[in-house]
Motif scaffolding. Structure first.
Motif, short mmCIF file in Angstrom:
data_model
loop_
_atom_site.label_atom_id
_atom_site.label_comp_id
_atom_site.label_asym_id
_atom_site.label_seq_id
_atom_site.Cartn_x
_atom_site.Cartn_y
_atom_site.Cartn_z
N ALA A 96 -66.11 0.97 -27.07
CA ALA A 96 -66.22 0.18 -28.30
C ALA A 96 -65.02 0.39 -29.21
O ALA A 96 -64.44 -0.56 -29.73
N THR A 97 -64.63 1.65 -29.41
CA THR A 97 -63.50 1.93 -30.30
C THR A 97 -62.18 1.50 -29.68
O THR A 97 -61.28 1.03 -30.39
N ARG A 98 -62.03 1.64 -28.37
CA ARG A 98 -60.81 1.22 -27.69
C ARG A 98 -60.66 -0.30 -27.67
O ARG A 98 -59.55 -0.82 -27.54
N SER A 99 -61.77 -1.02 -27.82
CA SER A 99 -61.70 -2.48 -27.74
C SER A 99 -60.95 -3.10 -28.91
O SER A 99 -60.50 -4.25 -28.82
N ASP A 100 -60.79 -2.37 -30.01
CA ASP A 100 -60.01 -2.90 -31.14
C ASP A 100 -58.53 -3.00 -30.78
O ASP A 100 -57.82 -3.86 -31.30
N ALA A 101 -58.07 -2.13 -29.91
CA ALA A 101 -56.67 -2.17 -29.49
C ALA A 101 -56.49 -2.85 -28.14
O ALA A 101 -55.59 -3.67 -27.94
N GLY A 102 -57.37 -2.54 -27.19
CA GLY A 102 -57.20 -3.05 -25.83
C GLY A 102 -57.93 -4.34 -25.53
O GLY A 102 -57.70 -4.94 -24.48
N GLY A 103 -58.82 -4.75 -26.42
CA GLY A 103 -59.55 -5.98 -26.20
C GLY A 103 -60.95 -5.75 -25.68
O GLY A 103 -61.19 -4.84 -24.89
N ARG A 104 -61.89 -6.57 -26.15
CA ARG A 104 -63.29 -6.44 -25.70
C ARG A 104 -63.40 -6.79 -24.22
O ARG A 104 -64.04 -6.08 -23.44
N ARG A 105 -62.83 -7.92 -23.85
CA ARG A 105 -62.97 -8.44 -22.49
C ARG A 105 -62.46 -7.44 -21.46
O ARG A 105 -63.09 -7.21 -20.43
N ARG A 106 -61.33 -6.84 -21.75
CA ARG A 106 -60.73 -5.90 -20.80
C ARG A 106 -61.64 -4.71 -20.54
O ARG A 106 -61.84 -4.29 -19.40
N MET A 107 -62.23 -4.16 -21.61
CA MET A 107 -63.09 -2.99 -21.44
C MET A 107 -64.35 -3.34 -20.66
O MET A 107 -64.80 -2.57 -19.81
N VAL A 108 -64.92 -4.51 -20.93
CA VAL A 108 -66.13 -4.92 -20.19
C VAL A 108 -65.81 -5.12 -18.71
O VAL A 108 -66.61 -4.75 -17.84
N LEU A 109 -64.65 -5.69 -18.43
CA LEU A 109 -64.25 -5.88 -17.03
C LEU A 109 -64.06 -4.55 -16.32
O LEU A 109 -64.43 -4.39 -15.15
N ILE A 110 -63.47 -3.58 -17.01
CA ILE A 110 -63.29 -2.24 -16.41
C ILE A 110 -64.65 -1.62 -16.08
O ILE A 110 -64.86 -1.09 -14.98
N GLY A 111 -65.57 -1.68 -17.04
CA GLY A 111 -66.89 -1.10 -16.80
C GLY A 111 -67.63 -1.78 -15.66
O GLY A 111 -68.25 -1.11 -14.83
N SER A 112 -67.54 -3.11 -15.60
CA SER A 112 -68.21 -3.84 -14.52
C SER A 112 -67.59 -3.51 -13.17
O SER A 112 -68.30 -3.37 -12.16
N GLY A 113 -66.27 -3.39 -13.14
CA GLY A 113 -65.59 -3.07 -11.88
C GLY A 113 -65.98 -1.69 -11.35
O GLY A 113 -66.23 -1.53 -10.15
N ILE A 114 -66.04 -0.70 -12.24
CA ILE A 114 -66.44 0.64 -11.81
C ILE A 114 -67.89 0.63 -11.34
O ILE A 114 -68.26 1.31 -10.37
N ALA A 115 -68.73 -0.18 -11.99
CA ALA A 115 -70.14 -0.24 -11.62
C ALA A 115 -70.35 -0.81 -10.22
O ALA A 115 -71.32 -0.45 -9.55
N VAL A 116 -69.46 -1.71 -9.79
CA VAL A 116 -69.56 -2.24 -8.43
C VAL A 116 -69.51 -1.08 -7.42
O VAL A 116 -70.29 -1.04 -6.46
N VAL A 117 -68.62 -0.14 -7.66
CA VAL A 117 -68.46 1.01 -6.77
C VAL A 117 -69.60 2.01 -6.95
O VAL A 117 -70.17 2.52 -5.98
N TRP A 118 -69.97 2.26 -8.21
CA TRP A 118 -70.96 3.30 -8.47
C TRP A 118 -72.34 2.92 -7.93
O TRP A 118 -73.14 3.80 -7.59
N GLY A 119 -72.63 1.63 -7.85
CA GLY A 119 -73.90 1.23 -7.27
C GLY A 119 -74.08 1.75 -5.86
O GLY A 119 -75.20 2.08 -5.44
N LEU A 120 -72.98 1.86 -5.12
CA LEU A 120 -73.06 2.34 -3.74
C LEU A 120 -73.14 3.87 -3.65
O LEU A 120 -73.52 4.41 -2.62
N VAL A 121 -72.78 4.54 -4.74
CA VAL A 121 -72.80 6.01 -4.78
C VAL A 121 -74.13 6.54 -5.32
O VAL A 121 -74.57 7.64 -4.98
N LEU A 122 -74.79 5.73 -6.15
CA LEU A 122 -75.94 6.17 -6.92
C LEU A 122 -77.03 6.81 -6.07
O LEU A 122 -77.46 7.95 -6.34
N PHE A 123 -77.49 6.13 -5.05
CA PHE A 123 -78.66 6.64 -4.32
C PHE A 123 -78.34 7.70 -3.27
O PHE A 123 -79.19 8.56 -3.02
N PRO A 124 -77.16 7.70 -2.64
CA PRO A 124 -76.85 8.88 -1.83
C PRO A 124 -76.87 10.17 -2.64
O PRO A 124 -77.34 11.21 -2.16
#
Length: 441
Positions: free
Chosen positions: A310-338
């Motif tokens: 949230a605080t980084r979004s003032d400098a880096g942009g809201r959209r960019r931070m949301v895209l980063i979080g969504s991208g990492i979540a794609v990978v973490w979904g496969l790690v979660l249950f193992p």
């Protein structure tokens, strides 16, 4: 020439409107934070109880699997009610102001929650017990449907230029604190009471505490003023007559894509908390206290991800931070249950913490991003509806789908489901613009 003068006047008014004294800004930050923390505490208390005890208290004649599904179904009722709440409270929030609507939503949410703690179970009321439980859960959803949008707008529309992400971080921290408090109280009760005491009356205590929390929230919220941005609309008598109709007519793309962007935040949260709590205790056989402890640790990751993004979004942009979080979540979904299936508390905490950190990175910037997608006349209605529609698509069905998937295809399928939700959110946000430089008026 007149148009240029009007534009300059609006820009000057926007600057003046947000030049509030530091004392007022601190009060706004505290009010938006405390309100969402209390309301999300109320909401999450139910989720924890649904995973641990509500099936026994209200659905004792069903099998363990069907009882859990029935309990989660009552949990999902509130999500279905949240878009309705966003339209009702959004209408009045865009017509008469943010402050009064926030007080009403807090009362509805808090009293509905407290009444769950007073509701007799199936053994006393029979079929009326689950019926009344569903009704109270529905009212919870209506109340929360009006809460988030008002709290986010309270922070964003008071914020100084260039600090909207920072100020929106405060209401976005509400879920972290509310969840930590709800889980912490359940953990304390679980550790200090016998199983019989916990299942017979101990689980009611967190619900009854809502009476006290509502009083605190009202005390804080009644001291704040209307947002200067919306006050300007009222002074000019420019409030929309039918904000819901207007927002659907003018902003259908923003509503649908904004809701799509929220899917993974909700999906991650309710998979990693409500579903994994039930999965860990009932399927893996991990002790209830151990699972609650891992969730408390994971909640710290949620708060860190929320504040950082949230605080980084003032400098880096809201959209960019949301895209980063969504991208990492794609990978973490496969790690979660193992990691979950290891049955090792440290690895379970890592699994849940990573999931909630990803959720926080997506969720944190949304406090400013969704309001910035809509004009001031329909901002409450638009931001609230998009946010809560995302809750239906991502949060209401996640525990139900996960329970069915695990029962039919194993835990790995639940991880693939989480990754699929992340891909959907990623694509939706890619289709939205950046908003951090937009004027609010």
């Amino acid at each position: 020439m007149l148009k240029d003068d009007s534009t300059r006047e609006d820009a000057a008014s926007a600057d003046a409107a947000q030049a509030a004294p530091p004392e007022s800004l601190r009060r706004v930050a505290v009010a938006s934070f405390i309100g969402t923390a209390i309301e999300f505490y109320d909401f999450y208390v139910y989720g924890t109880a649904a995973a641990l005890v509500l099936n026994d208290a209200f659905f004792p004649n069903l099998s363990d699997l069907n009882g859990t599904l029935a309990s989660f179904s009552t949990y999902a009722v509130a999500f279905a009610a949240r878009p309705l709440g966003s339209l009702v409270f959004g209408h009045f929030g865009d017509r008469v102001g943010r402050k009064s609507v926030l007080v009403a939503s807090l009362l509805l949410m808090g009293l509905s929650t407290a009444c769950v703690g007073l509701l007799p179970g199936y053994a006393t009321l029979g079929v009326w017990a689950p019926v009344l439980l569903v009704l109270l859960r529905f009212l919870q959803g209506v109340g929360l449907g009006g809460e988030w949008g008002g709290a986010a707008l309270l922070a964003v529309e008071h914020a100084p230029r260039g600090k909207r992400g920072l100020f929106a971080a405060f209401p976005q921290l509400g879920p972290s604190v509310g969840f930590f408090a709800a889980t912490g109280i359940f953990w304390l009760l679980s550790e200090t009471l016998s199983d019989d005491a916990f299942t017979s009356w101990g689980w009611r205590v967190p619900f009854l505490l809502s009476f006290l929390l509502v009083a605190v929230g009202l005390f804080v919220r009644l001291k704040i003023s209307e947002t200067p941005v919306f006050q300007k609309v009222m002074d000019r008598q420019e409030a929309s007559r039918a904000p819901a109709f207007e927002v659907f007519k003018r902003h259908p793309k923003e509503i649908l894509l904004g809701a799509g962007g929220m899917i993974i935040a909700y999906g991650l949260f309710y998979t990693a908390t409500t579903y994994c709590l039930a999965y860990g205790t009932k399927t893996l056989g991990v002790a209830r206290g151990t699972m609650l402890t891992t969730q408390l640790v994971a909640c710290l990751f949620l708060a860190a991800g929320t504040w950082l993004a949230a605080t980084r979004s003032d400098a880096g942009g809201r959209r960019r931070m949301v895209l980063i979080g969504s991208g990492i979540a794609v990978v973490w979904g496969l790690v979660l249950f193992p990691l979950m299936d290891s049955e090792q508390p440290v690895l379970i905490a890592l699994a849940l913490g990573g999931a909630l950190f990803c959720m926080g990175v997506v969720y944190g910037p949304m406090g400013a991003y969704l309001p910035e997608l809509f004009g001031v006349r329909v901002r409450y209605s638009g931001a609230s509806f998009a946010y809560n529609l995302g809750g239906v698509l991502g949060g209401a069905v996640a525990p139900l789908v996960a329970t069915r998937l695990q029962g039919s295809f194993g835990s790995a399928s639940v991880g693939w489901y989480v990754s699929a939700m992340a891909v959907v959110s990623l694509l939706c946000v890619l289709a939205l613009p950046e908003t951090r430089e937009r004027e609010l008026i």
